[in-house]
Design an enzyme around this catalytic site. Structure first.
Site, mmCIF file in Angstrom:
data_model
loop_
_atom_site.group_PDB
_atom_site.id
_atom_site.type_symbol
_atom_site.label_atom_id
_atom_site.label_comp_id
_atom_site.label_asym_id
_atom_site.label_seq_id
_atom_site.Cartn_x
_atom_site.Cartn_y
_atom_site.Cartn_z
ATOM 1 N N ASN A 1 0.835 -1.205 0.000
ATOM 2 C CA ASN A 1 0.000 0.000 0.000
ATOM 3 C C ASN A 1 0.865 1.249 0.000
ATOM 4 O OD1 ASN A 1 -0.450 1.919 2.530
ATOM 5 N ND2 ASN A 1 0.238 -0.089 3.297
ATOM 6 N N PHE B 1 -1.579 8.134 4.375
ATOM 7 C CA PHE B 1 -2.340 8.709 5.503
ATOM 8 C C PHE B 1 -3.622 9.425 5.074
ATOM 9 C CE2 PHE B 1 1.684 9.367 8.388
ATOM 10 C CZ PHE B 1 1.744 8.010 8.599
ATOM 11 N N SER C 1 5.861 4.892 8.726
ATOM 12 C CA SER C 1 5.205 4.627 7.445
ATOM 13 C C SER C 1 6.129 5.055 6.307
ATOM 14 C CB SER C 1 3.885 5.392 7.342
ATOM 15 O OG SER C 1 2.951 4.792 8.185
ATOM 16 N N ASN D 1 5.294 5.882 3.398
ATOM 17 C CA ASN D 1 4.613 6.687 2.374
ATOM 18 C C ASN D 1 4.519 8.177 2.694
ATOM 19 O OD1 ASN D 1 4.037 4.268 0.876
ATOM 20 N ND2 ASN D 1 2.471 3.825 2.404
ATOM 21 N N THR D 2 5.172 8.615 3.755
ATOM 22 C CA THR D 2 5.194 10.049 4.082
ATOM 23 C C THR D 2 6.656 10.485 4.138
ATOM 24 O OG1 THR D 2 3.101 9.972 5.281
ATOM 25 C CG2 THR D 2 4.580 11.779 5.845
ATOM 26 N N LYS E 1 6.115 3.258 17.101
ATOM 27 C CA LYS E 1 6.020 2.238 16.043
ATOM 28 C C LYS E 1 7.197 2.367 15.085
ATOM 29 C CE LYS E 1 2.836 0.069 12.842
ATOM 30 N NZ LYS E 1 1.453 -0.032 12.407
HETATM 31 C C1 LIG Z 1 -3.545 -0.876 3.658
HETATM 32 C C2 LIG Z 1 -2.686 -0.623 4.864
HETATM 33 C C3 LIG Z 1 -2.708 0.617 5.488
HETATM 34 C C4 LIG Z 1 -1.912 0.854 6.611
HETATM 35 N N1 LIG Z 1 -1.956 2.072 7.231
HETATM 36 C C5 LIG Z 1 -1.223 2.282 8.354
HETATM 37 C C6 LIG Z 1 -1.315 3.512 9.045
HETATM 38 O O1 LIG Z 1 -2.074 4.416 8.680
HETATM 39 N N2 LIG Z 1 -0.529 3.680 10.145
HETATM 40 C C7 LIG Z 1 0.312 2.699 10.608
HETATM 41 O O2 LIG Z 1 0.989 2.900 11.625
HETATM 42 N N3 LIG Z 1 0.391 1.513 9.974
HETATM 43 C C8 LIG Z 1 -0.349 1.289 8.873
HETATM 44 N N4 LIG Z 1 -0.272 0.073 8.235
HETATM 45 C C9 LIG Z 1 0.681 -0.942 8.740
HETATM 46 C C10 LIG Z 1 0.008 -1.967 9.654
HETATM 47 O O3 LIG Z 1 -0.485 -1.365 10.811
HETATM 48 C C11 LIG Z 1 1.028 -3.070 10.041
HETATM 49 O O4 LIG Z 1 2.072 -2.487 10.789
HETATM 50 C C12 LIG Z 1 1.624 -3.774 8.838
HETATM 51 O O5 LIG Z 1 0.670 -3.932 7.811
HETATM 52 C C13 LIG Z 1 2.182 -5.144 9.180
HETATM 53 O O6 LIG Z 1 1.166 -5.982 9.677
HETATM 54 P P1 LIG Z 1 0.401 -7.077 8.769
HETATM 55 O O7 LIG Z 1 1.465 -7.888 8.080
HETATM 56 O O8 LIG Z 1 -0.400 -7.874 9.747
HETATM 57 O O9 LIG Z 1 -0.419 -6.329 7.818
HETATM 58 C C14 LIG Z 1 -1.054 -0.180 7.114
HETATM 59 C C15 LIG Z 1 -1.057 -1.421 6.482
HETATM 60 C C16 LIG Z 1 -1.854 -1.663 5.374
HETATM 61 C C17 LIG Z 1 -1.821 -3.018 4.731
#
Ligand SMILES: Cc1cc2nc3c(=O)[nH]c(=O)nc-3n(C[C@H](O)[C@H](O)[C@H](O)COP(=O)(O)O)c2cc1C
Length: 348
Positions: A109, A113, A171, A173-174, A209
């Site tokens: 992704n 934000f 993240s 993406n920022t 995080k």
């Molecule tokens: C579509 C998507 C959007 C996410 N948006 C955020 C976010 O806004 N803030 C954040 O701290 N992590 C975000 N994450 C990261 C997740 O919280 C997590 O740390 C990461 O996906 C790893 O966990 P997973 O393998 O169970 O998905 C996002 C992940 C995905 C897939």
């Protein structure tokens, strides 16, 4: 039920499927306690001054604007983290910006934000009493002049309505966000946030995080700064912007953060390293590719006290938390462990 719906949902573009999921959850049609499991007390754990009914949390990013945290809690999650919330509402990057890598059990992704901003989200949470443990994840706007100021705003606005606040410096993406992994920059940010806590006479737990893409020397530095800065837990990890080589999906080179199965081992290894470094001073929340009791247990014995997941929920559907809880309880029974807390760090 989800196995019937899944082909339909997976035919939709991932973001449309996600928006549909949030809309349906808002109807709140599941009866409460439907997703509790037998012997769930084996999964109870005290942390951050709270009693978590189980350690399986929903990770940030799914309910970015706090629209469905109560229905999500009803699905049996032990806690839900909403956000990332930025001071001002923002739309995020152009679509398409979420990609399903089915053959890899992964997502990429680059949402950037997208969320409704502090004011709307704060009012939404105030008018919708939380029915469980709610974390709020904060971050800066894309076009902000000062990212640190944005974190300060998030803390000031949310400390009185959240159970904990996550400082998201990870993240991909920022632009510039991950620079906060630098020791001096992190120290300065946390010093300022602690001053705000003091001024407001609040003891809200602050969680940090962290990115999986850091070098080993950063682990020492971050653990050291976190320990000295009253951080209550470290969340390991966010998505990775590397690690594409072993993927099989054609779209593996899409830009953004990779999550799900390919992240599983990477984040577990990072948990092990931090666990050794922290030496019990700060608890760890493990996240990255958790999609089964086995993958959950691996992170717990590596040193995680709580877990979160996102991608596993997309692939396994509404019963994800319930299924993982059942599988985890079975593993504990097989291992002769009475409570999940006794398994934390067992492999180290
Ligand atoms: C579509 C998507 C959007 C996410 N948006 C955020 C976010 O806004 N803030 C954040 O701290 N992590 C975000 N994450 C990261 C997740 O919280 C997590 O740390 C990461 O996906 C790893 O966990 P997973 O393998 O169970 O998905 C996002 C992940 C995905 C897939």
């Amino acid at each position: 039920m989800f196995s019937i719906l899944r082909p339909f949902l997976f035919n939709l573009d991932p973001e449309t499927a996600h928006d549909l999921a949030i809309k349906s959850l808002k109807f709140n049609f599941f009866p409460s306690k439907m997703f509790e499991v037998e012997d769930e007390q084996m999964l109870n754990i005290e942390l951050l001054g709270k009693n978590f009914p189980n350690p399986i949390g929903l990770a940030a990013g799914f309910d970015k604007s706090a629209e469905a945290y109560n229905p999500l809690l009803k699905l049996g999650f032990g806690f839900v983290e909403v956000g990332t919330v930025t001071p001002l509402k923002q739309l995020g990057n152009p679509k398409p910006r979420i990609f399903r890598l089915e053959d890899d059990g992964a997502l990429i992704n680059r949402l950037g934000f997208n969320n409704d901003g502090i004011e709307i989200i704060k009012n939404r949470i105030k008018s919708n009493e939380k029915k469980g443990i709610l974390g709020i994840n904060i971050g800066p706007n894309k076009d902000t002049e000062d990212q640190k100021t944005d974190f300060c705003l998030g803390l000031k606005k949310f400390f009185d309505i959240a159970d904990y606040i996550t400082i998201n410096i990870s993240s991909p993406n920022t632009e510039g966000l991950r620079d906060f992994h630098d020791q001096e920059k992190l120290k300065d940010l946390l010093l300022t946030l602690n001053t705000i806590k003091k001024d407001n006479k609040t003891n809200i737990p602050l969680l940090l995080k962290v990115s999986p893409d850091i070098q080993d020397n950063h682990i020492f530095e971050i653990a050291d700064v976190a320990t000295r800065s009253n951080i209550s837990a470290i969340i390991l990890t966010n998505t990775t912007d590397g690690n594409r080589d072993n993927l099989v999906s054609k779209i593996k080179k899409e830009e953004g953060g990779l999550s799900g199965e390919p992240l599983q081992q990477i984040s577990t290894n990072m948990i092990k390293k931090f666990y050794k470094q922290l030496n019990g001073k700060i608890p760890i929340i493990g996240v990255g590719g958790v999609n089964s009791g086995k993958s959950a247990y691996e992170k717990i014995i590596a040193g995680a006290s709580l877990l979160q997941l996102y991608t596993g929920f997309v692939y396994r559907g509404p019963s994800t938390a319930q299924d993982i809880k059942k599988e985890l309880i079975q593993i504990l029974k097989n291992e002769g462990i009475k409570n999940i807390k006794d398994a934390v760090g067992k492999a180290i």
